[in-house]
Design a protein around this motif. Structure first.
Motif, mmCIF file in Angstrom:
data_model
loop_
_atom_site.group_PDB
_atom_site.id
_atom_site.type_symbol
_atom_site.label_atom_id
_atom_site.label_comp_id
_atom_site.label_asym_id
_atom_site.label_seq_id
_atom_site.Cartn_x
_atom_site.Cartn_y
_atom_site.Cartn_z
ATOM 1 N N LEU A 351 0.826 -1.213 0.000
ATOM 2 C CA LEU A 351 0.000 0.000 0.000
ATOM 3 C C LEU A 351 0.857 1.258 0.000
ATOM 4 O O LEU A 351 2.009 1.238 0.423
ATOM 5 C CB LEU A 351 -0.883 0.048 1.253
ATOM 6 C CG LEU A 351 -1.747 -1.147 1.594
ATOM 7 C CD1 LEU A 351 -2.388 -0.958 2.965
ATOM 8 C CD2 LEU A 351 -2.808 -1.346 0.531
ATOM 9 N N ASN A 352 0.246 2.341 -0.438
ATOM 10 C CA ASN A 352 0.752 3.673 -0.141
ATOM 11 C C ASN A 352 -0.318 4.337 0.727
ATOM 12 O O ASN A 352 -1.435 4.583 0.269
ATOM 13 C CB ASN A 352 0.993 4.480 -1.420
ATOM 14 C CG ASN A 352 1.885 5.669 -1.179
ATOM 15 O OD1 ASN A 352 3.040 5.524 -0.818
ATOM 16 N ND2 ASN A 352 1.342 6.866 -1.350
ATOM 17 N N VAL A 353 0.023 4.558 1.994
ATOM 18 C CA VAL A 353 -0.929 5.124 2.955
ATOM 19 C C VAL A 353 -0.570 6.585 3.205
ATOM 20 O O VAL A 353 0.594 6.899 3.467
ATOM 21 C CB VAL A 353 -0.924 4.342 4.274
ATOM 22 C CG1 VAL A 353 -1.879 4.970 5.287
ATOM 23 C CG2 VAL A 353 -1.301 2.877 4.019
ATOM 24 N N THR A 354 -1.567 7.460 3.117
ATOM 25 C CA THR A 354 -1.358 8.898 3.294
ATOM 26 C C THR A 354 -2.288 9.441 4.363
ATOM 27 O O THR A 354 -3.482 9.113 4.385
ATOM 28 C CB THR A 354 -1.617 9.658 1.977
ATOM 29 O OG1 THR A 354 -0.798 9.120 0.941
ATOM 30 C CG2 THR A 354 -1.312 11.147 2.133
ATOM 31 N N ALA A 366 -1.483 0.414 9.982
ATOM 32 C CA ALA A 366 -2.258 -0.491 9.141
ATOM 33 C C ALA A 366 -1.988 -1.923 9.593
ATOM 34 O O ALA A 366 -0.843 -2.283 9.900
ATOM 35 C CB ALA A 366 -1.877 -0.313 7.675
ATOM 36 N N ASN A 378 2.985 2.974 11.247
ATOM 37 C CA ASN A 378 3.456 3.035 9.864
ATOM 38 C C ASN A 378 3.861 4.433 9.427
ATOM 39 O O ASN A 378 4.700 4.584 8.548
ATOM 40 C CB ASN A 378 2.384 2.496 8.916
ATOM 41 C CG ASN A 378 2.115 1.032 9.128
ATOM 42 O OD1 ASN A 378 1.070 0.641 9.652
ATOM 43 N ND2 ASN A 378 3.061 0.188 8.738
ATOM 44 N N VAL A 403 -7.127 0.300 9.395
ATOM 45 C CA VAL A 403 -6.218 1.432 9.607
ATOM 46 C C VAL A 403 -6.645 2.136 10.885
ATOM 47 O O VAL A 403 -7.819 2.512 11.033
ATOM 48 C CB VAL A 403 -6.228 2.413 8.425
ATOM 49 C CG1 VAL A 403 -5.300 3.593 8.712
ATOM 50 C CG2 VAL A 403 -5.797 1.711 7.140
ATOM 51 N N VAL A 413 -7.586 10.009 5.735
ATOM 52 C CA VAL A 413 -6.694 8.906 5.347
ATOM 53 C C VAL A 413 -6.970 8.528 3.893
ATOM 54 O O VAL A 413 -8.133 8.431 3.473
ATOM 55 C CB VAL A 413 -6.902 7.675 6.251
ATOM 56 C CG1 VAL A 413 -5.991 6.518 5.808
ATOM 57 C CG2 VAL A 413 -6.650 8.030 7.711
ATOM 58 N N VAL A 415 -5.690 5.545 0.995
ATOM 59 C CA VAL A 415 -4.987 4.270 0.826
ATOM 60 C C VAL A 415 -5.000 3.886 -0.647
ATOM 61 O O VAL A 415 -6.071 3.740 -1.255
ATOM 62 C CB VAL A 415 -5.634 3.147 1.659
ATOM 63 C CG1 VAL A 415 -4.917 1.825 1.406
ATOM 64 C CG2 VAL A 415 -5.620 3.496 3.142
#
Length: 499
Positions: A351-354, A366, A378, A403, A413, A415
């Motif tokens: 994933l790219n989690v922001t 996550a 994370n 999350v 958030v 994802v």
């Protein structure tokens, strides 16, 4: 306008690198990758050849010959009998590889001038069959579906003389498969987890025990760590590498400035002693945290499938969960498996989690949809900050992840899914020594010099001829000396690389 150094971010990018309206960069990246890769394989010399007489072979003058041999003339029949069943027949076999599942096989046959049948048994139920005449050098290529050890055998048959020669060896595929791991803290210099409770000195390092720690088995080849630097009082960087017996690379895994806590996902080879090392490249002491999220072994486990990044969650728009910021000290669940081209039955997801528009300081975690909230984080953030980080997280049997917002204030958030791990996925991880492919601050790497202009693309070619079949690359990308807010994307392109 402000200038900022943004922490290097890891991305697992599909293995095509072209872009529209591109600025070409260094030719030679492919060559550097090939040079940095380590070949692996086996060699079984000719003196290990096992010779056998074919079933049904007759003898003449004590020499074996086949009853079914049909020489063209009486003289050639006499020559075959007197040849001593081709006494020089022998096989030298070498296997090598620069790819995760591939093998390049070289067979050197020593033989009198007779027609030969050659069978290559790859050890996975597949074979190649060719013919040769007398002394010969043969080359074959093969790709295995899964990581593991395979018994490779080359059998050369001289039917005219009723004799057979065989040789081979055990080939262990260089690639490693991924096993997800519940996020677990291996190092925290703030409280003495995994190391003394003391900051890591400037230009100093901390060793992190991986193999045999927190249920990570011995023999791991690489580990996925979420590394965080905190309690910083100056600018600097952190580099992860296998440690003892290895030269520290001249690259960084994350960058930091004074007063900021910065995380980044790191995939790093594990040293033979079971440790990795984290180097503080700044002048002042810092605290370091490392959380394991998975590991790689050379046994068949979960392979990787890359995909075009797809947005699965955006709390600003109600995508994948309810609309509105994630409440403090709460979590949402979202389904990944079975949606947007991701199959069911996956074991982990990349994933790219922001986090964006956070109203207070905190962190995001996550984790699997069926697990408790782990103590690891994370990414960390401060009020108003937008922060992204790569995450590899286990997926529950029902295809979900969760999350958690560790802040006491709400935050939005986002994802994005960039790939997934599953038993059916075939791509394996093959590490090589990290090296820099681009630095726009320098007139090097084929770059003409000057900043990377707004709304522009850079084109970069990667795959060397010796590494066909590459599905994705693990890249660490850093943006620095920024003149405004924005974002950086690394992705494949449908356009050809400029000549």
């Amino acid at each position: 306008m402000t200038a900022a150094l943004v922490a290097a971010g890891l991305g697992i990018v599909p293995g095509t690198a072209h872009a529209a309206d591109p600025v070409p960069v260094a030719a030679g990246v492919a060559e550097a990758i090939a040079k940095a890769s380590t070949s692996e394989g086996f060699h079984s010399p000719a003196d290990r050849t096992i010779r056998t007489t074919l079933p049904g072979a007759a003898t003449a003058n004590g020499k074996a010959t086949s009853k079914t041999a049909a020489p063209q003339t009486a003289q050639t029949a006499v020559d075959a009998l007197n040849a001593g069943a081709n006494p020089a027949l022998a096989v030298d076999v070498s296997g090598t590889s620069y790819t995760a599942h591939g093998i390049e096989l070289t067979t050197l046959i020593t033989s009198a001038d007779f027609a030969l049948g050659v069978v290559v048994d790859w050890g996975d139920g597949k074979t190649d069959t060719v013919t040769a005449q007398g002394n010969a050098e043969l080359h074959h290529s093969h790709t295995y579906d899964k990581s593991g050890e395979y018994q490779v055998k080359v059998t050369v048959t001289d039917t005219a003389n009723g004799v057979q020669a065989a040789n081979g060896g055990a080939f262990l595929t260089p690639g490693s498969d991924f096993t997800p791991h519940t996020p677990t803290r291996l190092l925290d210099t703030r409280n003495g987890t995994g190391a003394p409770a003391v900051k890591v000195a400037g230009q100093g390092s901390a060793r992190v025990k991986v193999a045999g720690n927190a249920a990570v088995p011995a023999g791991v080849t690489a580990v996925a760590l979420n590394v965080t630097v905190t309690e910083t009082v100056d600018s600097g960087y952190v580099t992860a590498w296998p440690g003892a017996g290895y030269e520290r690379p001249g690259t960084s895994n994350l960058n930091y400035t004074a007063g900021r806590s910065v995380p980044n996902l790191v995939i790093v080879p594990v040293g033979e002693d079971g440790y990795v090392e984290l180097y503080n490249g700044g002048p002042a002491p810092v605290d370091l945290i490392a959380d394991v999220t998975g590991y790689f072994t050379r046994a068949s486990a979960g392979g990787y499938t890359s995909m075009t990044p797809a947005r699965f969650v955006d709390t600003r728009e109600g995508v994948g969960t309810s609309r509105g910021p994630l409440a403090p000290r709460s979590a949402f669940a979202t389904r990944i498996g079975g949606l947007q081209g991701v199959p069911q039955g996956i074991t982990a997801v990349a994933l790219n989690v922001t986090v964006t528009e956070p109203q207070g300081p905190g962190h995001l975690t996550a984790y699997s949809g069926d697990g408790p909230v782990p103590t690891a984080s994370n990414l960390n953030f401060v009020p108003g900050q937008t922060v992204a980080n790569a995450v590899i997280v286990p997926v529950a049997a029902d295809g979900t992840i969760k999350v958690f917002n560790g802040s006491w204030m709400p935050a939005h958030v986002v994802v994005d899914v960039v790939g997934y791990y599953s038993k059916e996925s075939k791509a394996a991880f093959l590490p090589f020594t990290p090296f820099r492919t681009l630095d726009t601050r320098e007139e090097a790497y084929g770059w003409p010099g000057g900043r990377f202009r707004a709304r522009e693309y850079i084109t970069q070619g990667f795959t060397p001829d010796a590494a066909t079949g590459v599905k994705a690359y693990v890249l660490n990308t850093t943006v620095t000396e920024t003149g405004g807010t924005g974002y950086l994307s690394v992705a494949p392109s449908a356009y050809p690389l400029p000549a």
